[in-house]
Design a protein around this motif. Structure first.
Motif, PDB file in Angstrom:
ATOM      1  N   ALA A 194       0.822  -1.212   0.000  1.00 59.36           N
ATOM      2  CA  ALA A 194       0.000   0.000   0.000  1.00 59.36           C
ATOM      3  C   ALA A 194       0.854   1.258   0.000  1.00 59.36           C
ATOM      4  O   ALA A 194       0.492   2.275  -0.605  1.00 59.36           O
ATOM      5  CB  ALA A 194      -0.935  -0.004   1.209  1.00 59.36           C
TER       6      ALA A 194
ATOM      7  N   GLU B 232      -0.166   7.872  -0.600  1.00 58.60           N
ATOM      8  CA  GLU B 232      -0.154   9.337  -0.652  1.00 58.60           C
ATOM      9  C   GLU B 232      -0.006   9.897   0.758  1.00 58.60           C
ATOM     10  O   GLU B 232      -0.388   9.247   1.742  1.00 58.60           O
ATOM     11  CB  GLU B 232      -1.435   9.859  -1.309  1.00 58.60           C
ATOM     12  CG  GLU B 232      -1.585   9.441  -2.766  1.00 58.60           C
ATOM     13  CD  GLU B 232      -2.835  10.029  -3.403  1.00 58.60           C
ATOM     14  OE1 GLU B 232      -3.369  11.032  -2.861  1.00 58.60           O
ATOM     15  OE2 GLU B 232      -3.292   9.476  -4.424  1.00 58.60           O
TER      16      GLU B 232
ATOM     17  N   LYS C  80      -7.850   9.445  -0.998  1.00 56.35           N
ATOM     18  CA  LYS C  80      -8.975   9.939  -1.814  1.00 56.35           C
ATOM     19  C   LYS C  80     -10.241  10.040  -0.981  1.00 56.35           C
ATOM     20  O   LYS C  80     -11.012  10.996  -1.113  1.00 56.35           O
ATOM     21  CB  LYS C  80      -9.181   9.007  -3.000  1.00 56.35           C
ATOM     22  CG  LYS C  80      -8.078   9.067  -4.064  1.00 56.35           C
ATOM     23  CD  LYS C  80      -8.394   8.162  -5.234  1.00 56.35           C
ATOM     24  CE  LYS C  80      -7.337   8.280  -6.330  1.00 56.35           C
ATOM     25  NZ  LYS C  80      -6.010   7.841  -5.903  1.00 56.35           N
ATOM     26  N   GLU C  81     -10.461   9.068  -0.099  1.00 54.32           N
ATOM     27  CA  GLU C  81     -11.647   9.076   0.757  1.00 54.32           C
ATOM     28  C   GLU C  81     -11.608  10.263   1.713  1.00 54.32           C
ATOM     29  O   GLU C  81     -12.627  10.929   1.931  1.00 54.32           O
ATOM     30  CB  GLU C  81     -11.712   7.766   1.539  1.00 54.32           C
ATOM     31  CG  GLU C  81     -12.898   7.662   2.483  1.00 54.32           C
ATOM     32  CD  GLU C  81     -12.837   6.386   3.301  1.00 54.32           C
ATOM     33  OE1 GLU C  81     -13.272   6.437   4.463  1.00 54.32           O
ATOM     34  OE2 GLU C  81     -12.368   5.357   2.776  1.00 54.32           O
ATOM     35  N   LYS C  82     -10.441  10.535   2.291  1.00 60.05           N
ATOM     36  CA  LYS C  82     -10.323  11.650   3.234  1.00 60.05           C
ATOM     37  C   LYS C  82     -10.499  12.987   2.509  1.00 60.05           C
ATOM     38  O   LYS C  82     -10.985  13.962   3.095  1.00 60.05           O
ATOM     39  CB  LYS C  82      -8.963  11.625   3.921  1.00 60.05           C
ATOM     40  CG  LYS C  82      -8.660  10.368   4.717  1.00 60.05           C
ATOM     41  CD  LYS C  82      -9.603  10.159   5.870  1.00 60.05           C
ATOM     42  CE  LYS C  82      -9.195   8.922   6.672  1.00 60.05           C
ATOM     43  NZ  LYS C  82     -10.198   8.581   7.708  1.00 60.05           N
TER      44      LYS C  82
ATOM     45  N   ASP D  42       2.274   2.845  -3.614  1.00 59.53           N
ATOM     46  CA  ASP D  42       1.553   3.874  -4.368  1.00 59.53           C
ATOM     47  C   ASP D  42       0.724   4.748  -3.431  1.00 59.53           C
ATOM     48  O   ASP D  42      -0.306   5.299  -3.810  1.00 59.53           O
ATOM     49  CB  ASP D  42       0.668   3.241  -5.447  1.00 59.53           C
ATOM     50  CG  ASP D  42      -0.442   2.370  -4.873  1.00 59.53           C
ATOM     51  OD1 ASP D  42      -0.420   2.100  -3.656  1.00 59.53           O
ATOM     52  OD2 ASP D  42      -1.337   1.960  -5.643  1.00 59.53           O
TER      53      ASP D  42
ATOM     54  N   PRO E 158      -2.622   4.467   2.265  1.00 58.12           N
ATOM     55  CA  PRO E 158      -2.996   3.941   0.957  1.00 58.12           C
ATOM     56  C   PRO E 158      -3.707   5.001   0.120  1.00 58.12           C
ATOM     57  O   PRO E 158      -4.430   5.845   0.645  1.00 58.12           O
ATOM     58  CB  PRO E 158      -3.942   2.782   1.307  1.00 58.12           C
ATOM     59  CG  PRO E 158      -3.514   2.358   2.679  1.00 58.12           C
ATOM     60  CD  PRO E 158      -3.096   3.621   3.375  1.00 58.12           C
ATOM     61  N   ALA E 159      -3.507   4.957  -1.183  1.00 57.34           N
ATOM     62  CA  ALA E 159      -4.089   5.966  -2.075  1.00 57.34           C
ATOM     63  C   ALA E 159      -5.598   6.031  -1.929  1.00 57.34           C
ATOM     64  O   ALA E 159      -6.187   7.116  -1.977  1.00 57.34           O
ATOM     65  CB  ALA E 159      -3.704   5.655  -3.515  1.00 57.34           C
ATOM     66  N   SER E 160      -6.243   4.883  -1.739  1.00 59.41           N
ATOM     67  CA  SER E 160      -7.705   4.869  -1.605  1.00 59.41           C
ATOM     68  C   SER E 160      -8.160   5.618  -0.364  1.00 59.41           C
ATOM     69  O   SER E 160      -9.202   6.282  -0.376  1.00 59.41           O
ATOM     70  CB  SER E 160      -8.215   3.428  -1.542  1.00 59.41           C
ATOM     71  OG  SER E 160      -7.624   2.730  -0.443  1.00 59.41           O
ATOM     72  N   VAL E 161      -7.373   5.513   0.719  1.00 57.44           N
ATOM     73  CA  VAL E 161      -7.711   6.238   1.945  1.00 57.44           C
ATOM     74  C   VAL E 161      -7.543   7.739   1.751  1.00 57.44           C
ATOM     75  O   VAL E 161      -8.382   8.538   2.194  1.00 57.44           O
ATOM     76  CB  VAL E 161      -6.825   5.753   3.101  1.00 57.44           C
ATOM     77  CG1 VAL E 161      -7.052   6.602   4.355  1.00 57.44           C
ATOM     78  CG2 VAL E 161      -7.111   4.284   3.409  1.00 57.44           C
TER      79      VAL E 161
END
Length: 306
Positions: free
Chosen positions: A113, A118, A302-304, A116, A297-300
Motif C-alpha cells: 500500500a 499518498e 482519496k476518501e479523506k 503507491d 494507501p491511495a484509496s484512503v
C-alpha cells in the motif's frame, strides 16, 4: 520518494519473523514502484537513536517505522511539525493508530500500500508537551499495563493473554482517584476509576481507534464504574466500541484539557501510547491539528479528501 525504514527487531511481531527475508521484500516492493529505501534493523534500546538519525536526514521523504506502540509513538514525536511523513508498519499487538489511518494489518500488504500511497496531514496530541498519537490514560488502564509488565510473554497472543489476566485482576481491585478536569470553560471534580484522553474521538462499533484522524478534537472518556459487574460491562463495551451504551462512561470533547490529580500521585502512573510514564500532579493535554504527515494507501487519501 526516499524512504528510511527503521525496524525494531525486539518489538511487536517483527521479533517473530525472518527480518532479512522481509527486508528483501520491502526493498523489492518499494524499488519496483520507483522509490528508494534504506533499512536499519536495530534493537529496542537503539530505536530512539535510529529514529533521530532517520528523521534528521535531509534527503529522506518518509520515515517507515516498524515495531510496537512505543516505536510508532517515538517516530511520530520526531516527525511532529515536520515536512517528512511517517509510514507505519503495523507490527504491534492492536495497531490502533494504523487502523484509524486505513493501513492494512499485514506487514507485507502495508508495504504494498505504501508503494503507491499518498501523504496526508493528521492530528497529533501532547501531554505536558510530550507527543502521542493514540491515547493518554490513567486509572484502570495504567494499572492493567503495570500488572501486565510483570508477566512473561513471548508473542502477540501471549501478550493478549497477559492483558486479559491483568484486566481481570484490575476488575477485582480497581484503582480510584480524586481528580479535577478543566474542559474548556467547564470544571469537573469527581472520583474516577479511569480516564482516557484520545487523539480524536473513537469511532463506534469497533476496536477503540479514531475514524477521523484529522477531526481536530480530543476525546475525553471518564468512567466512575466501581462494582465488578459495572467494570466487566465497561471492558466488554470498550472492546466492542460501544462507549455510548455504557451509563458509567461520560464522553466529552475539547481541544485542550487540564487534568489535576488530588489523590497521592506517587503510587499512580499514566499510560502514553501503551508506555508507562510518570503521572504528574497536573497534566495539560492539547491537540495539534494537521501537525503530523502520514503515508496512507491511495484509496484512503482519496476518501479523506472527498
Amino acid at each position: 520518494m526516499k524512504f528510511a525504514a527503521v525496524l525494531n527487531r525486539d518489538g511487536g511481531t517483527l521479533r517473530t519473523i525472518d527480518l532479512a527475508a522481509f527486508s528483501d521484500r520491502l526493498h523489492q516492493t518499494l524499488e519496483a514502484a520507483g522509490h528508494s529505501v534504506s533499512i536499519d534493523i536495530v534493537a529496542g534500546k537503539e530505536i530512539v537513536e535510529a529514529l533521530d538519525t532517520a528523521a534528521s536526514r535531509s534527503a529522506v521523504d518518509v520515515v517507515l517505522a516498524g515495531g510496537g506502540d512505543g516505536t510508532i509513538s517515538a517516530a511520530a514525536a520526531r516527525l511532529m511539525g515536520k515536512k517528512k511523513a511517517l509510514a507505519i508498519l503495523p507490527a504491534g499487538t492492536m495497531n490502533l493508530f494504523a487502523r484509524g489511518l486505513g493501513i492494512p494489518q499485514s506487514i507485507d500488504a502495508a508495504v504494498s500500500a505504501f508503494a503507491d500511497g499518498e501523504i496526508i496531514a493528521v492530528d497529533i496530541a501532547t501531554a505536558n508537551g510530550r507527543p502521542f498519537v493514540h491515547q493518554f490514560s490513567i486509572g484502570m488502564h495504567a494499572k492493567m499495563v503495570q500488572l501486565r509488565e510483570k508477566m512473561e510473554f513471548g508473542s502477540r497472543f501471549g501478550k493478549i493473554r497477559a492483558s486479559a489476566k491483568a484486566a481481570w485482576a484490575t476488575i477485582n481491585n480497581p484503582p480510584t482517584m480524586n481528580v479535577t478536569l478543566h474542559i474548556g470553560e467547564v470544571e469537573m471534580a469527581t472520583r474516577i476509576t479511569g480516564i482516557g484522553i484520545t487523539n480524536n474521538l473513537f469511532g463506534e462499533g469497533h476496536l477503540p481507534y479514531a475514524d477521523n484522524p484529522a477531526g481536530g478534537v480530543l476525546g475525553i472518556y471518564v468512567t466512575v464504574a466501581r462494582q465488578r459487574a459495572e467494570l466487566i460491562k465497561f471492558f466488554f463495551n470498550m472492546a466492542r466500541g460501544k462507549w455510548r451504551d455504557n451509563e458509567h462512561v461520560e464522553i466529552h470533547q475539547a481541544d485542550r484539557v487540564v487534568l489535576k490529580i488530588h489523590s497521592g500521585s506517587r503510587k499512580f502512573r499514566a499510560v502514553l501510547d501503551g508506555e508507562l510514564i510518570k503521572l504528574d500532579r497536573e497534566t495539560t493535554i492539547e491537540i495539534h491539528p494537521g501537525a503530523l504527515n502520514v503515508l496512507v494507501p491511495a484509496s484512503v487519501a482519496k476518501e479523506k479528501a472527498a
